[in-house]
Design an enzyme around this catalytic site. Sequence first.
Site, PDB file in Angstrom:
ATOM      1  N   ASP A 126     -10.978   2.589   4.128  1.00  0.00           N
ATOM      2  CA  ASP A 126     -11.357   1.203   3.864  1.00  0.00           C
ATOM      3  C   ASP A 126     -12.866   1.020   3.771  1.00  0.00           C
ATOM      4  O   ASP A 126     -13.337  -0.077   3.482  1.00  0.00           O
ATOM      5  CB  ASP A 126     -10.834   0.324   5.015  1.00  0.00           C
ATOM      6  CG  ASP A 126      -9.918  -0.773   4.519  1.00  0.00           C
ATOM      7  OD1 ASP A 126      -9.771  -0.911   3.294  1.00  0.00           O
ATOM      8  OD2 ASP A 126      -9.367  -1.488   5.364  1.00  0.00           O
ATOM      9  N   GLN A 133      -4.976  -1.453   9.706  1.00  0.00           N
ATOM     10  CA  GLN A 133      -4.676  -2.748   9.087  1.00  0.00           C
ATOM     11  C   GLN A 133      -5.159  -3.885   9.990  1.00  0.00           C
ATOM     12  O   GLN A 133      -4.804  -3.935  11.167  1.00  0.00           O
ATOM     13  CB  GLN A 133      -3.164  -2.860   8.835  1.00  0.00           C
ATOM     14  CG  GLN A 133      -2.741  -4.132   8.140  1.00  0.00           C
ATOM     15  CD  GLN A 133      -3.256  -4.226   6.697  1.00  0.00           C
ATOM     16  OE1 GLN A 133      -3.215  -3.252   5.942  1.00  0.00           O
ATOM     17  NE2 GLN A 133      -3.737  -5.394   6.313  1.00  0.00           N
ATOM     18  N   LYS A 165       0.839  -1.199   0.000  1.00  0.00           N
ATOM     19  CA  LYS A 165       0.000   0.000   0.000  1.00  0.00           C
ATOM     20  C   LYS A 165       0.874   1.249   0.000  1.00  0.00           C
ATOM     21  O   LYS A 165       0.590   2.228  -0.698  1.00  0.00           O
ATOM     22  CB  LYS A 165      -0.928  -0.019   1.230  1.00  0.00           C
ATOM     23  CG  LYS A 165      -2.035  -1.048   1.096  1.00  0.00           C
ATOM     24  CD  LYS A 165      -2.750  -1.346   2.401  1.00  0.00           C
ATOM     25  CE  LYS A 165      -3.728  -2.506   2.180  1.00  0.00           C
ATOM     26  NZ  LYS A 165      -4.348  -2.992   3.421  1.00  0.00           N
TER      27      LYS A 165
END
Length: 293
Positions: free
Chosen positions: A120, A97, A53
């Site tokens: 997200d 994460q 990422k």
Amino acid sequence: MAIRLDGRQLAGLIEQRLAAVVGARQAAVGRPPGLAVLRVGDDPASGVYVANKEKACGRVGIHSLGSHLPATTSAAEVRATIERLNADPAVDGILLQLPLPAGLEAAPLLLAMDPEKDADGLHTLNLGRLLKGEPGPRSCTPAGVMALLDHQGVELAGRRAVVVGRSILVGQPMALMLQAADATVTVAHSRTRDLEALCRQADVLVVAAGRPRMIGAEHVQPGAVVVDVGIHRKPEGGLCGDVRFEEVEPLAAAITPVPGGVGPMTVTMLLVNTLVAWCRRHGLDHGLADLVV
Ligand code: NDP
């Protein structure tokens, strides 16, 4: 032989567009877009994902503001870090994460995030926005699948879609997005009876069960479009998905490979969410409407 839905290639094309958006708007905004990837603990797979990422951010001109906290960090400390990022004007997107180390619960930490910075799309408010068809950051993996299907010109309206898996991360938002595109959607899960017969009804079959190679030729109607979300490390090395690719490819009209299908698109949609948030905060048109489901 099926068309390959090449996520790596499409991700590359979209990244070029994103880099152009950053280049064209950065002078007006006065700073690059910022994405903060927050990692807690040392899950080895997460380390690889976070590095990917961060590299992708670098390619399109997004400033990556990672924080890596030790596994012993308390929930209060993680929350304080999220609140600091919420208040930081250089941060447009925040990603927590997952998975978190044992003892840390994801749900309250996701809720602590500013929903406008939720890169997200997993904040409860943003899942509700998806349900209601209101704009907001979308879950990256299913949004990436929608972009792949759209790029290939796969017709969804009126077609029968089956999603295998009902997680909040993938299956549920995937079903909502397909339904919003006017597909007739059925969601299968571990208690579904006669999965084979159900899957064989699908014009579009999306598999996100997290079970290596569980879907084979017996599950697929000839001419179906098959999307494999699963990612698994094989004991002998390399990766495989939830689908037995070599069996299904000769039958399907189109299929995603693993690796190189859904995975790269997930990362790209994270960048899209961050750029859209950056433009929205500054009242600028992002020009990415075709990628925002
Ligand atoms: P979860 O384990 O959270 O969910 C799996 C779902 O599949 C559950 O709803 C479960 O049903 C269902 N399921 C499990 N076994 C069966 C079965 N035998 N038949 C029918 N349904 C079944 O996984 P995720 O949704 O988080 O991830 C799914 C896969 O996608 C994983 O391999 C993951 O690594 C991968 N992934 C890939 C990403 C990418 O970028 N390509 C991103 C995110 C995930 P029930 O609810 O009844 O338990």
